[in-house]
Design an enzyme around this catalytic site. Sequence first.
Site, mmCIF file in Angstrom:
data_model
loop_
_atom_site.group_PDB
_atom_site.id
_atom_site.type_symbol
_atom_site.label_atom_id
_atom_site.label_comp_id
_atom_site.label_asym_id
_atom_site.label_seq_id
_atom_site.Cartn_x
_atom_site.Cartn_y
_atom_site.Cartn_z
ATOM 1 N N ALA A 64 39.375 -48.766 -8.571
ATOM 2 C CA ALA A 64 40.693 -48.678 -9.200
ATOM 3 C C ALA A 64 40.813 -49.714 -10.305
ATOM 4 O O ALA A 64 40.067 -50.694 -10.340
ATOM 5 C CB ALA A 64 41.776 -48.886 -8.154
ATOM 6 N N CYS A 65 41.785 -49.493 -11.185
ATOM 7 C CA CYS A 65 42.094 -50.425 -12.267
ATOM 8 C C CYS A 65 42.322 -51.819 -11.680
ATOM 9 O O CYS A 65 42.997 -51.923 -10.669
ATOM 10 C CB CYS A 65 43.354 -49.955 -12.996
ATOM 11 S SG CYS A 65 44.086 -51.163 -14.098
ATOM 12 N N PRO A 66 41.840 -52.881 -12.252
ATOM 13 C CA PRO A 66 41.111 -52.969 -13.528
ATOM 14 C C PRO A 66 39.603 -53.014 -13.359
ATOM 15 O O PRO A 66 38.897 -53.395 -14.280
ATOM 16 C CB PRO A 66 41.618 -54.305 -14.070
ATOM 17 C CG PRO A 66 41.734 -55.158 -12.843
ATOM 18 C CD PRO A 66 42.125 -54.232 -11.709
ATOM 19 N N MET A 67 39.095 -52.642 -12.178
ATOM 20 C CA MET A 67 37.668 -52.853 -11.924
ATOM 21 C C MET A 67 36.726 -52.101 -12.882
ATOM 22 O O MET A 67 35.699 -52.664 -13.268
ATOM 23 C CB MET A 67 37.328 -52.515 -10.464
ATOM 24 C CG MET A 67 38.045 -53.399 -9.458
ATOM 25 S SD MET A 67 37.957 -55.142 -9.876
ATOM 26 C CE MET A 67 36.251 -55.461 -9.478
#
Lengths: 129, 190
Positions: free
Chosen positions: B15-18
């Site tokens: 998921a964001c920000p990964m």
Amino acid sequence: MKVAIIAANGGMFDAYKVLNIATAAAASDAEVGVFFTFEGLNLIHKEAHKQLPMPAGTEHYQEGFKKANVPPVEELLGMAQEMDVKMIACQMTMDVMSLEKEHFVEGIDVGGAASFLNFAKDANVTLTF
Amino acid sequence: MEVTVNKQLDAKGLACPMPIVKTKKEIQNLEPGQVMEIQATDKGSTADIKAWAESTGHQYLGTKEHDEVLKHYLRKASADEEKAETKHEDILSLDDLLAKVEGNEEVQILDVREPAEYAFGHIPGAVNIPLDELENRFEELEKNDELNIVCRTGNRSDLAAQKLTEKGFGNVKNVVPGMKDWKGPMNTKQ
């Protein structure tokens, strides 16, 4: 780009708001500084950041966090440290809450309002959470 | 669409920000000019990778979706690429090239960008030999024909034009500036 963030709240949602923006900015080669004050200190407290409370009545989102594979706060915090996000803990709040520097995760600075202002004075983006 | 890349990054399920955090880490292992494929399932990653490329100066090539996996293509920026220092003197403007293409003239076009850049849009009929393969593949080209060389900004094509001239090609033109401003017909590789 330079990004200055004030983290003034200590819930789990607050942690994501602060750390997602901070890590995304750092990944975009921005210089990032976060000033942790009042309940915001929870986000960098050695133990507290691992078990931050969800806002009352939102516990059912727990499942959504899992489903969306949102990284744990701990991992995001580690990521932020690794990417040299500057973290400043507020001295005055620490004094009020009887907290010492060793109660917090490694690599933080302790400073006052002027320390943050000095960092933020030429920031391109300034955010408060 | 199969696209040749120098590196693949698996950011599926993150998921964001990964996805961009991982992209940032991984791109450090690439040489300038190399292409990376990022596989992600985060629906926001298309807009994010694009925005990230814009703020970091890397080149966003495009995104393909396959079986609910988004494949984003990025090309690592090289510092000297933007300021093209043209040395090959025989140049051709995009307008003149367009006139030739539209005039149905027999026109030979060599595109020296990376295969992933070529895949996301090239002039119909253009042959793709990336600059770093030209040394070993120039014999695939006809020496006596007029050869119009194109890249993104006119810099790689300039180097290619110099190289082919050295190899004895007699009629080589560097098309300037390049595909970034091309307004004519384009094909994408399917």
